[in-house]
Design an enzyme around this catalytic site. Structure first.
Site, PDB file in Angstrom:
ATOM      1  N   ASN A   1       0.859  -1.188   0.000  1.00  0.00           N
ATOM      2  CA  ASN A   1       0.000   0.000   0.000  1.00  0.00           C
ATOM      3  C   ASN A   1       0.898   1.243   0.000  1.00  0.00           C
ATOM      4  OD1 ASN A   1      -1.429   2.273   1.081  1.00  0.00           O
ATOM      5  ND2 ASN A   1      -3.088   0.907   1.624  1.00  0.00           N
TER       6      ASN A   1
ATOM      7  N   HIS B   1       0.840   6.259   1.778  1.00  0.00           N
ATOM      8  CA  HIS B   1       1.563   7.230   2.603  1.00  0.00           C
ATOM      9  C   HIS B   1       2.726   7.901   1.883  1.00  0.00           C
ATOM     10  CE1 HIS B   1      -1.166   6.790   5.760  1.00  0.00           C
ATOM     11  NE2 HIS B   1      -0.978   5.492   5.844  1.00  0.00           N
TER      12      HIS B   1
ATOM     13  N   HIS C   1      -5.675   3.618  -1.810  1.00  0.00           N
ATOM     14  CA  HIS C   1      -7.015   3.914  -1.294  1.00  0.00           C
ATOM     15  C   HIS C   1      -7.381   5.330  -1.743  1.00  0.00           C
ATOM     16  CE1 HIS C   1      -9.713   4.130   2.595  1.00  0.00           C
ATOM     17  NE2 HIS C   1     -10.376   4.447   1.496  1.00  0.00           N
TER      18      HIS C   1
ATOM     19  N   ARG D   1      -9.533   7.968  -1.065  1.00  0.00           N
ATOM     20  CA  ARG D   1     -10.474   8.349  -0.002  1.00  0.00           C
ATOM     21  C   ARG D   1     -11.382   9.469  -0.490  1.00  0.00           C
ATOM     22  NH1 ARG D   1      -9.122   6.504   5.407  1.00  0.00           N
ATOM     23  NH2 ARG D   1     -10.731   7.973   6.037  1.00  0.00           N
TER      24      ARG D   1
ATOM     25  N   ARG E   1      -7.214  12.697   0.785  1.00  0.00           N
ATOM     26  CA  ARG E   1      -6.099  13.164   1.625  1.00  0.00           C
ATOM     27  C   ARG E   1      -4.736  12.650   1.161  1.00  0.00           C
ATOM     28  NH1 ARG E   1      -7.302   9.987   7.245  1.00  0.00           N
ATOM     29  NH2 ARG E   1      -9.334  10.917   6.904  1.00  0.00           N
TER      30      ARG E   1
ATOM     31  N   GLU F   1      -8.703   0.429  -3.051  1.00  0.00           N
ATOM     32  CA  GLU F   1      -9.624   0.448  -1.908  1.00  0.00           C
ATOM     33  C   GLU F   1     -10.547   1.644  -2.069  1.00  0.00           C
ATOM     34  OE1 GLU F   1      -7.113   0.753   1.508  1.00  0.00           O
ATOM     35  OE2 GLU F   1      -6.279  -1.229   1.236  1.00  0.00           O
TER      36      GLU F   1
ATOM     37  N   THR G   1      -8.580   3.715   8.287  1.00  0.00           N
ATOM     38  CA  THR G   1      -9.824   2.941   8.267  1.00  0.00           C
ATOM     39  C   THR G   1     -10.020   2.235   9.612  1.00  0.00           C
ATOM     40  OG1 THR G   1      -9.326   2.574   5.944  1.00  0.00           O
ATOM     41  CG2 THR G   1     -11.152   1.312   6.872  1.00  0.00           C
TER      42      THR G   1
ATOM     43  N   GLU H   1     -11.207  -9.269   3.000  1.00  0.00           N
ATOM     44  CA  GLU H   1      -9.945  -8.887   3.637  1.00  0.00           C
ATOM     45  C   GLU H   1     -10.247  -8.733   5.126  1.00  0.00           C
ATOM     46  OE1 GLU H   1      -7.311  -6.133   1.752  1.00  0.00           O
ATOM     47  OE2 GLU H   1      -6.622  -5.342   3.680  1.00  0.00           O
TER      48      GLU H   1
ATOM     49  N   HIS I   1      -3.974  -4.361   7.802  1.00  0.00           N
ATOM     50  CA  HIS I   1      -4.158  -3.196   8.659  1.00  0.00           C
ATOM     51  C   HIS I   1      -3.314  -3.296   9.926  1.00  0.00           C
ATOM     52  CE1 HIS I   1      -6.307   0.585   9.125  1.00  0.00           C
ATOM     53  NE2 HIS I   1      -5.909   0.441  10.360  1.00  0.00           N
TER      54      HIS I   1
HETATM   55  N1  PXP Z   1      -6.064  -2.947   4.093  1.00  0.00           N
HETATM   56  C1  PXP Z   1      -7.026  -2.004   4.118  1.00  0.00           C
HETATM   57  C2  PXP Z   1      -8.388  -2.374   3.659  1.00  0.00           C
HETATM   58  C3  PXP Z   1      -6.745  -0.687   4.543  1.00  0.00           C
HETATM   59  O1  PXP Z   1      -7.717   0.244   4.557  1.00  0.00           O
HETATM   60  C4  PXP Z   1      -5.422  -0.362   4.909  1.00  0.00           C
HETATM   61  C5  PXP Z   1      -5.093   1.033   5.302  1.00  0.00           C
HETATM   62  O2  PXP Z   1      -5.232   1.860   4.193  1.00  0.00           O
HETATM   63  C6  PXP Z   1      -4.447  -1.372   4.835  1.00  0.00           C
HETATM   64  C7  PXP Z   1      -4.798  -2.663   4.453  1.00  0.00           C
HETATM   65  C8  PXP Z   1      -3.010  -1.104   5.167  1.00  0.00           C
HETATM   66  O3  PXP Z   1      -2.878  -0.760   6.505  1.00  0.00           O
HETATM   67  P1  PXP Z   1      -1.489  -0.267   7.054  1.00  0.00           P
HETATM   68  O4  PXP Z   1      -1.169   1.019   6.354  1.00  0.00           O
HETATM   69  O5  PXP Z   1      -1.741  -0.115   8.528  1.00  0.00           O
HETATM   70  O6  PXP Z   1      -0.476  -1.334   6.735  1.00  0.00           O
END
Ligand code: PXP
Length: 240
Positions: free
Chosen positions: A10, A13, A46, A48, A52, A73, A104, A154, A194
């Site tokens: 992901n 960030h 994602h 959003r 953001r 996402e 989330t 998930e 997550h």
């Molecule tokens: N899976 C989903 C559905 C999420 O919303 C997120 C956060 O965007 C993640 C995985 C990844 O989470 P993390 O950034 O804490 O690894």
């Protein structure tokens, strides 16, 4: 070990850093190229509602750049579903969304929002997109996900990842195992994610029925010190 567990990286960030200053750097497409030097299977982003981090234009740009699966996402809103149906990523993960949350928080309300989630799942599926529902590791929620017709779930690992005592961590871990095995027994493809980081991911990968872990924050944070490619490779070592 029933299935090998793969990694979806992901990169939200990285966009968070870009948006903090409204600059054109760091370049998300360069991030995608770095991830592609590794054996990560998917890129996860994602979009959003408050934009953001990931912006609308990032979605087709990443889709057209990456040779890996793109997992988008999104909230189950008509706007998001329209965007996804136009861009057609290989995968979409429907997530709950509140504007004021930090990230989330909690899984989808597959009971209260059943019709809305089912409609979004149907539309995305009709566009050829494999749909995943981000849910709590809970047997009732899995049964609902199946009624909705989602081929993938998930499991939200936040409650496991955020525990500070070993005892509660074990309790949450057991919930993930039970939920994953139940979903797998129903023929649902099980992913999880997550809050996973370099010290808590290995046991989740060892469960054996979880096919994919989506991990972002810990990898991007680690990349500050070792670079993105190495940070992804280190996470792949944990998963293997
Ligand atoms: N899976 C989903 C559905 C999420 O919303 C997120 C956060 O965007 C993640 C995985 C990844 O989470 P993390 O950034 O804490 O690894």
């Amino acid at each position: 070990m029933k299935y090998p567990t793969v990694l979806g990286v992901n990169i939200d960030h990285i966009a968070t850093i870009r948006q903090a200053r409204g600059t054109s750097y760091p370049d998300l497409l360069q991030a995608v190229q770095e991830v592609e030097k590794t054996e990560a299977e998917a890129i996860t982003i994602h979009l959003r509602e408050d934009r953001r981090h990931i912006q609308d234009m990032d979605v087709p740009a990443i889709k057209n750049t990456t040779s890996r699966r793109l997992n988008l996402e999104l909230a189950a809103t008509p706007e998001m579903v329209d965007i996804a149906c136009k861009v057609k990523p290989s995968d979409c993960c429907i997530v709950p969304e509140k504007r004021e949350e930090l990230t989330t928080e909690g899984g989808l309300d597959v009971v209260g929002q059943f019709a809305r989630i089912q409609e979004a799942t149907r539309k995305l599926g009709a566009a050829g997109i494999r749909v995943s529902l981000f849910i709590e590791p809970d047997l009732e929620h899995i049964a609902r996900a199946r009624e909705i017709g989602a081929p993938v779930v998930e499991l939200h690992t936040g409650a496991y990842a955020e525990q500070t005592s070993k005892q509660t961590e074990q309790r949450e871990f057991k919930r993930i195992i039970e939920a994953a095995e139940y979903a797998d027994s129903l023929g649902i493809h099980v992913n999880a994610g997550h809050g996973l980081h370099y010290d808590n991911t290995r046991p989740v990968a060892e469960i054996g029925v979880i096919r994919e872990l989506n991990i972002g924050h810990a990898i991007v944070a680690r990349a500050l010190f070792v670079g993105l490619r190495k940070a992804v490779e280190e996470m792949l070592e944990q998963i293997r």
